[in-house]
Design a protein around this motif. Structure first.
Motif, PDB file in Angstrom:
ATOM      1  N   ILE C  85       0.840  -1.206   0.000  1.00 45.37           N
ATOM      2  CA  ILE C  85       0.000   0.000   0.000  1.00 45.37           C
ATOM      3  C   ILE C  85       0.872   1.252   0.000  1.00 45.37           C
ATOM      4  CG2 ILE C  85      -1.590   1.352   1.448  1.00 45.37           C
ATOM      5  CD1 ILE C  85      -2.902  -1.355   2.228  1.00 45.37           C
ATOM      6  N   GLY C  86       1.873   1.251   0.858  1.00 43.65           N
ATOM      7  CA  GLY C  86       2.774   2.395   0.898  1.00 43.65           C
ATOM      8  C   GLY C  86       3.490   2.592  -0.432  1.00 43.65           C
ATOM      9  N   ILE C  89       1.054   4.030  -3.153  1.00 41.86           N
ATOM     10  CA  ILE C  89       0.711   5.446  -2.935  1.00 41.86           C
ATOM     11  C   ILE C  89       1.909   6.337  -3.273  1.00 41.86           C
ATOM     12  CG2 ILE C  89       0.071   7.180  -1.196  1.00 41.86           C
ATOM     13  CD1 ILE C  89      -1.464   4.970   0.268  1.00 41.86           C
ATOM     14  N   GLY C  93       1.687   8.982  -6.142  1.00 44.40           N
ATOM     15  CA  GLY C  93       1.813  10.366  -5.703  1.00 44.40           C
ATOM     16  C   GLY C  93       2.943  11.080  -6.422  1.00 44.40           C
ATOM     17  N   ARG C 131      -6.678  -1.065  -2.565  1.00 40.35           N
ATOM     18  CA  ARG C 131      -6.809  -0.206  -1.377  1.00 40.35           C
ATOM     19  C   ARG C 131      -5.949   1.056  -1.529  1.00 40.35           C
ATOM     20  NH1 ARG C 131      -9.378   1.787   2.683  1.00 40.35           N
ATOM     21  NH2 ARG C 131      -8.243   2.125   4.607  1.00 40.35           N
ATOM     22  N   LEU C 135      -7.140   4.956  -1.671  1.00 42.32           N
ATOM     23  CA  LEU C 135      -6.655   5.931  -0.693  1.00 42.32           C
ATOM     24  C   LEU C 135      -6.075   7.167  -1.372  1.00 42.32           C
ATOM     25  CD1 LEU C 135      -4.968   3.616   1.963  1.00 42.32           C
ATOM     26  CD2 LEU C 135      -6.779   5.288   2.419  1.00 42.32           C
ATOM     27  N   VAL C 136      -5.273   6.952  -2.392  1.00 47.38           N
ATOM     28  CA  VAL C 136      -4.564   8.097  -2.976  1.00 47.38           C
ATOM     29  C   VAL C 136      -5.469   8.887  -3.924  1.00 47.38           C
ATOM     30  CG1 VAL C 136      -3.490   6.899  -4.934  1.00 47.38           C
ATOM     31  CG2 VAL C 136      -2.360   8.885  -3.906  1.00 47.38           C
TER      32      VAL C 136
ATOM     33  N   PRO D  43       7.963   4.355   2.225  1.00 43.44           N
ATOM     34  CA  PRO D  43       6.536   4.615   2.031  1.00 43.44           C
ATOM     35  C   PRO D  43       5.663   4.224   3.223  1.00 43.44           C
ATOM     36  CG  PRO D  43       7.486   3.852  -0.021  1.00 43.44           C
ATOM     37  CD  PRO D  43       8.570   3.727   1.023  1.00 43.44           C
ATOM     38  N   GLY D  93       5.620  15.216  -4.458  1.00 45.82           N
ATOM     39  CA  GLY D  93       4.456  14.507  -4.988  1.00 45.82           C
ATOM     40  C   GLY D  93       4.157  13.243  -4.197  1.00 45.82           C
ATOM     41  N   GLY D  97       0.810  12.465  -2.076  1.00 46.46           N
ATOM     42  CA  GLY D  97       0.009  11.249  -2.214  1.00 46.46           C
ATOM     43  C   GLY D  97      -0.327  10.663  -0.841  1.00 46.46           C
ATOM     44  N   ARG D 100      -2.951  12.883   0.869  1.00 50.17           N
ATOM     45  CA  ARG D 100      -4.310  12.623   0.389  1.00 50.17           C
ATOM     46  C   ARG D 100      -4.841  11.316   0.982  1.00 50.17           C
ATOM     47  NH1 ARG D 100      -2.054  14.494  -4.251  1.00 50.17           N
ATOM     48  NH2 ARG D 100      -1.704  12.380  -5.016  1.00 50.17           N
TER      49      ARG D 100
END
Lengths: 252, 252, 252, 252
Positions: C85-86, C89, C93, C131, C135-136, D43, D93, D97, D100
């Protein structure tokens, strides 16, 4: 009978990215500066390159760098002596491991890019590189730009050195490389470059960009150009040398 | 007179990050698994750790890993044999460079984390690790989990091996480590662990989590726990051994 | 009037290494899967690529990967949901930052290489990717292999999806890609591939490797081949489409 | 009623390595400089840190760095403007992310370590950082050392700035930080530092190391010390401020 060493950067591919035409270069040079993973190369590339070089009796050198793959080792970094000593031993040791795996050995160390330029003139990092070489293997030679202080420093510290000249670079009357920001920094005509190198081998003299004849003592010629023509230039030099009875073989 | 080898992971600091209490551990163990930069460690940390280990006559091992610093080498990776062979030679070679710089030598290789677990059971990567060790230095021993197929494979390929047990881990009746997802995976009482290891040294028997007595042949005890109590546990073990006349020294 | 989206991997150069012919591809495709630095690309390459894509009204997608530059994102990794997930994103991002800097926006996410293949079939990592996208930015679409469970999962979780087919890959009767280890995995004839895609656009049917006609719902055609002929194949497809009155433009 | 912003570096853990006591610091500061993965952080750490900061209404800043995890961003690097612009947009950026994903937003950019020091005085890289911020989001503020040229440059380019002072650093009569190589560079007495900051808030005056009273305009106080006492010092400052009726809250 005259002989000369031609060296080039090899093993600069990385992961899925290819760089240079190693197969062609390996047929032309007598010494291979092999990237050690800090600016280019990776373990699989290193092993393959060392094996190919060993199969052709090419002398193997550790092309050590700042830890800067994102910048291809071309960005000056203000590293401490302790960091630099560690980084050099690590890279040389890794390549020596590859050399043992290939049944050969590392002969010399040639710093790459920004590190090469930095230590040519600055004593703190130069001494760290020299110290690292002495720690990991004091029989390794240091390859550097002919005429720069780092070579005298290395000799004073007990290392053997290989002063080199660059086949495709212009020189100032002071014996330094013409900056890449100025005209005449890079020579592009392969035949002219080959003739220039032939004259150098025979006379020890190299014409600077103002016509001054420089006397330079060198043990190797770097035929690695950044241009796509690197292979053509290396080939022109080698062929002219062979035609003139000059043997291309590793530095003594 | 009985003797035993205690091994622990060392040199796992990196850049500005510290990990573990190496100074304390170095007073307790006889073998040091030194991180080689792929999951932990960096060149400056490696050099310092090798020097400190050498000063105490501690046997030095290469703690090699998948190239996964972001995951601390704990994530299984589907690498090719060619990639893995290169990665192992690179790491071992780098540590051997450090060892030469410190006037000592690397004695063994212990894969780390996910690589350790993977090769314990899977032949393709196990053979790549074995092949790499034989290429870079066939006198290096391979340390691995007592009873796992990789050790038999390594012996069949001509490598000497060091089977190890884990002081603070529970064992299944099959002689495998209890999964960390299950109760009893990690033992926390230092004195009980020390007694358990003392009994093992004297009898060669270790109690599984259902009470079964397992006969295990081991040449080293890993006292590296992931808990903050790792040092306390290592100290309890060493002190009990010394009190009982068991010498702590590197594997033969 | 029919229209179709052609997508390709772009921005895969890194540091001093070049990969692919982005300039040529940008004239042919309508969607760009832009590497986000984890398997390929770097910030300067990303910014340049996003700008070039924006100038041509090409839809911009985040080509996210496992953190594995050394393996070009092609090696399966057993990452945790939290890590994944990290990582997603972070990459999305970063590319959104580039898009804002270029006055455009990111439209979709296409996982790369081993991650693409892994989530096509395995729910744990698939859910982590979904997920992360939610989220992002829940308006981002997920591009994936037509017919695989990840797309149904994403829809059920509220994401819009873009099922894609591969122009140059063979299909099994089950609608899966023929494994690269088997014959017929990759199609090499650009004209045949173009005709195959034309037929697909008109009928929604694709011939499997045993002749079975598969009905596939797809919103995009991936014209990124690993062969040096990728550009030729993309050109053949586009030219045939244009000649037949099919508009090449981003998915709706 | 007076108010003041206290900022600290947070999210500097990485992979398995922990750094700092973020839980404690998050109770004390009003602005969090969050590492973006180039010198520290990863992350998963970024997402967790952003969430924790958002839950406490702490202002979130992007703590951007040279790409130098091995040196923790503390080594000056001679990067090009193009490289630096890309690197800053990428990091900002990525953190945006994360913001957000956590339902919050990034408010400012604070360069880290060697980059912070370099741009304080050198225009080329300073302009690149400013250019990057304007490209990715011109509403972001730039945090920098009070009195340095980079802040005037940023204002002239249209960015809002947050001049900061360092709670635990000595100042020269010229308003610069005392070099770490000289005595008095770092102040260690938490109570004295708190009193020093209280006086600064009330008078705008700070005593230099020769007793000169300096008038400094600052919008934030950095309470991040490199010492293990960083939390104690931040606590002493906050408690004194609260006792004296000064509100700790993000810069306006």
């Amino acid at each position: 009978m005259a002989s000369v060493d031609l060296n080039s950067d090899l093993g600069e591919s990385y992961s899925a990215w290819k760089m240079g035409d190693d197969a062609a270069m390996l047929e032309l040079v007598s010494s291979a500066n092999i990237a050690c993973g800090f600016h280019a190369g990776d373990p699989a590339v290193m092993l393959k390159t060392v094996r190919n070089a060993a199969a052709r009796k090419i002398a193997i050198g550790a092309h050590v760098s700042y830890p800067d793959r994102a910048g291809f080792g071309r960005r000056d970094m203000d590293v401490t002596a302790e960091e630099l000593i560690g980084d050099i031993i690590y890279q040389v040791g890794a390549l020596q491991g590859m050399a043992r795996a290939a049944g050969t050995e590392v002969r010399y160390v040639k710093p790459h890019g920004a590190l090469y330029n930095h230590i040519a003139q600055h004593e703190r990092q130069a001494l760290a590189v020299i110290r690292a070489i002495k720690l990991v293997d004091p029989t390794l030679m240091l390859m550097g730009l002919a005429g720069t202080p780092v070579l005298a420093l290395a000799r004073a510290e007990g290392l053997a050195v290989i002063p080199e000249i660059f086949a495709d670079r212009g020189y100032t009357p002071q014996g330094l490389l013409v900056s890449r920001r100025e005209p005449g920094a890079v020579l592009h005509d392969a035949d002219q470059v080959a003739e220039r190198m032939l004259k150098f081998i025979r006379t020890g003299m190299l014409a600077a960009n103002d016509g001054t004849e420089l006397r330079i003592a060198a043990g190797s010629i770097c035929v690695h150009g950044d241009s796509p023509d690197a292979v053509n230039m290396a080939r022109a030099i080698r062929h002219l040398f062979v035609a003139e009875g000059i043997t291309v073989q590793p530095f003594a």
